[in-house]
Design a protein around this motif. Sequence first.
Motif, PDB file in Angstrom:
ATOM      1  N   PRO A   1       0.744  -1.195  -0.241  1.00 55.91           N
ATOM      2  CA  PRO A   1      -0.128   0.076   0.010  1.00 55.91           C
ATOM      3  C   PRO A   1       0.856   1.111  -0.092  1.00 55.91           C
ATOM      4  N   SER A   2       0.152   2.301  -0.340  1.00 56.03           N
ATOM      5  CA  SER A   2       1.058   3.662  -0.497  1.00 56.03           C
ATOM      6  C   SER A   2       1.348   4.215   1.018  1.00 56.03           C
ATOM      7  N   GLY A   3       2.577   4.456   1.393  1.00 55.32           N
ATOM      8  CA  GLY A   3       3.269   4.736   2.542  1.00 55.32           C
ATOM      9  C   GLY A   3       3.780   3.758   3.197  1.00 55.32           C
ATOM     10  N   SER A   4       3.970   2.542   2.549  1.00 49.45           N
ATOM     11  CA  SER A   4       4.374   1.415   3.055  1.00 49.45           C
ATOM     12  C   SER A   4       6.085   1.626   3.024  1.00 49.45           C
ATOM     13  N   GLY A   5       6.622   2.447   2.284  1.00 55.29           N
ATOM     14  CA  GLY A   5       8.027   2.526   2.418  1.00 55.29           C
ATOM     15  C   GLY A   5       8.778   2.004   1.111  1.00 55.29           C
ATOM     16  N   LYS A   6       7.746   1.559   0.164  1.00 55.95           N
ATOM     17  CA  LYS A   6       8.515   0.760  -0.937  1.00 55.95           C
ATOM     18  C   LYS A   6       9.153   1.785  -1.750  1.00 55.95           C
ATOM     19  N   THR A   7       9.011   3.096  -2.172  1.00 58.61           N
ATOM     20  CA  THR A   7       9.571   3.811  -3.210  1.00 58.61           C
ATOM     21  C   THR A   7      10.942   4.361  -2.654  1.00 58.61           C
ATOM     22  N   THR A   8      10.542   4.630  -0.982  1.00 63.49           N
ATOM     23  CA  THR A   8      11.830   5.007  -0.270  1.00 63.49           C
ATOM     24  C   THR A   8      12.759   3.970  -0.420  1.00 63.49           C
ATOM     25  N   VAL A   9      12.666   2.832  -0.555  1.00 61.85           N
ATOM     26  CA  VAL A   9      13.710   1.668  -0.746  1.00 61.85           C
ATOM     27  C   VAL A   9      14.671   2.057  -1.838  1.00 61.85           C
ATOM     28  N   LEU A  10      13.886   2.282  -3.158  1.00 68.27           N
ATOM     29  CA  LEU A  10      14.687   2.791  -4.356  1.00 68.27           C
ATOM     30  C   LEU A  10      15.460   3.919  -4.244  1.00 68.27           C
ATOM     31  N   ARG A  11      14.514   5.009  -3.658  1.00 71.30           N
ATOM     32  CA  ARG A  11      15.383   6.277  -3.663  1.00 71.30           C
ATOM     33  C   ARG A  11      16.573   6.265  -2.559  1.00 71.30           C
ATOM     34  N   MET A  12      16.540   5.270  -1.579  1.00 67.73           N
ATOM     35  CA  MET A  12      17.848   5.356  -0.714  1.00 67.73           C
ATOM     36  C   MET A  12      19.066   4.576  -1.594  1.00 67.73           C
ATOM     37  N   LEU A  13      18.428   3.580  -2.455  1.00 69.34           N
ATOM     38  CA  LEU A  13      19.709   3.115  -3.221  1.00 69.34           C
ATOM     39  C   LEU A  13      20.312   3.851  -4.316  1.00 69.34           C
ATOM     40  N   MET A  14      19.393   4.964  -4.859  1.00 65.67           N
ATOM     41  CA  MET A  14      19.704   5.904  -6.034  1.00 65.67           C
ATOM     42  C   MET A  14      20.521   7.087  -5.044  1.00 65.67           C
ATOM     43  N   THR A  15      20.617   6.831  -3.773  1.00 59.59           N
ATOM     44  CA  THR A  15      21.240   8.011  -3.074  1.00 59.59           C
ATOM     45  C   THR A  15      20.526   9.414  -2.969  1.00 59.59           C
ATOM     46  N   LEU A  16      19.119   9.193  -3.683  1.00 59.52           N
ATOM     47  CA  LEU A  16      18.278  10.441  -3.403  1.00 59.52           C
ATOM     48  C   LEU A  16      17.555  10.635  -1.884  1.00 59.52           C
ATOM     49  N   GLU A  17      17.742   9.816  -1.221  1.00 59.08           N
ATOM     50  CA  GLU A  17      17.433  10.078   0.238  1.00 59.08           C
ATOM     51  C   GLU A  17      18.505   9.364   1.191  1.00 59.08           C
ATOM     52  N   THR A  18      18.925   9.978   2.327  1.00 60.92           N
ATOM     53  CA  THR A  18      19.803   9.550   3.235  1.00 60.92           C
ATOM     54  C   THR A  18      19.006   8.437   4.148  1.00 60.92           C
ATOM     55  N   ILE A  19      19.991   7.603   4.955  1.00 62.28           N
ATOM     56  CA  ILE A  19      19.181   6.617   5.865  1.00 62.28           C
ATOM     57  C   ILE A  19      19.846   7.101   7.207  1.00 62.28           C
ATOM     58  N   ASN A  20      19.104   6.674   8.110  1.00 64.55           N
ATOM     59  CA  ASN A  20      19.418   7.114   9.507  1.00 64.55           C
ATOM     60  C   ASN A  20      20.050   6.029  10.270  1.00 64.55           C
ATOM     61  N   LYS A  21      19.758   4.609  10.155  1.00 65.28           N
ATOM     62  CA  LYS A  21      20.757   3.459  10.746  1.00 65.28           C
ATOM     63  C   LYS A  21      20.836   2.573   9.466  1.00 65.28           C
ATOM     64  N   GLY A  22      21.813   1.900   9.987  1.00 66.35           N
ATOM     65  CA  GLY A  22      22.011   0.704   8.965  1.00 66.35           C
ATOM     66  C   GLY A  22      23.225   1.032   7.867  1.00 66.35           C
TER      67      GLY A  22
END
Lengths: 222, 272
Positions: free
Chosen positions: B53-74
């Motif tokens: 569902p939307s808001g489940s974080g699925k797009t964020t997974v891809l955006r983090m890989l493309m370095t468009l988003e930073t991560i907080n942990k891990g």
Amino acid sequence: MTNWRWDFVWEILPRLIWATGNTLLAAGGGYAIALVLGLALAVAQRSRHKLSKNILRELVEFIRSTPLVLQIFFIFYVGPQFGVWLSPWTAGMVAIGLHYAAYLSEVYRGGIDSVPKGQWEAATAINLTTTQTYWRIILPQALPPSLAGMGNYLVGIFKDTPMLSVIGVGELMHTANAIGSESYRFLEPYTLVGVIFLAISLPTAALVRLLEASVRRTLGMS
Amino acid sequence: MSEDMTQFPLRLEGENAPMVRFMNVSKSYGELTVLDQLNLDVAPGEMMTIIGPSGSGKTTVLRMLMTLETINKGVIYVDGEPLTHMEKNGVLVPANKMHLRRMRAKIGMCFQHFNLFPHMTALQNCMEGPVQVLGLTKESARQRAEELLEMVAMSDKRDHHPSRLSGGQQQRVAIARALAMRPKVMLFDEVTSALDPEVINEVTGVIRKLVGEHHLTMMMVTHQMGFARDISDRVCFFYGGKIEEQGAPADLFGSPKKQRTKQFLSAVKEAV
């Protein structure tokens, strides 16, 4: 129009035309400084460095909130006290350049902000550097929406060059004043100054509109 | 902040090393947790699809890989090396610009809204990265771009600006642009969501072709369940920033085990 003397007009016209060259030179030099410095100000204000961002923000506000003529006086008369000696010409162009850089930086900022976030992301995805992203992707798209503002300030700079007469730059206004005090005739020189300004401002504004349309076409964005 | 970095290996080695690994990755915006301790491996050459569902974080997974988003942990690893971090004196520290740039070269991405460069033609869009970033000559970049546009069936429109192309055509050019950088991992972020129904097949057709002909690792976020079922090696169902259930498409779509997966799939089915 009993007072109007055509023979006097023909007599002073060469001097005024010569002075027009100076006016155009001062406007062109000031505009060149403003174009480059304004871009630097706009880009620097987008940096992630909070402190420098705020300092620049305040500097732009300060320049925009104080009169140009004061800035001209400051650079020319106060500068030497700090070891900065500039000729009237240089001081004048620097003052105009700085003043309009502050205004142009706002125009550029608006243009840059109008480029969708997805363009930055696509540039990152093909691994362009920040500099490449600005020059190749963002600024070409920011240019068309900025052109109208850039054109307005070009005409604005041109119309503000008479302020340089206060520090003795031999532009149109200065020359007209000189003619007036020599001959005690003010009607013809001031009228001619007005006509010359009009004759340059109006076509320039029209040219800018044409340029805007042609840039949009060239970039495939119309 | 006080994360123990020694739990993360400096490299991933060995024959079974994944192409992509998310290790205890968390991401939050203030109070809102988008991803919660995500662990996810993608094998070389695998086609992995994320649904949810939307808001489940699925797009964020891809955006983090493309370095468009930073991560907080891990830590995220790509091709054996840490992506979000780099080694300094035997420990992992947050990656600097240079490291990110080197690692980004391994990853390509296509976006929901295509994001083609509007001031460039289709061909120029595909040449920009190879010339500016890879340092190819104009001639060889053009040749490669033409081959890729041929592959996505856009050769005849190569001199058109994006404003003159349909959504499906723009997305195919965007795929060619990403492939021109020769990535090892391709990310597809809802690439058909902004398209009219009748052109979706143009784009899914290109992705099918990629799966069949190239040994690329691919990760895809999609709402096209039928398409996901057809071409994926594995499907992950995301819910609330976590992987709720994952498995082969036949299993996940045919006999989902978790209640939330069943609910989501039946809701999607009804919508279609």
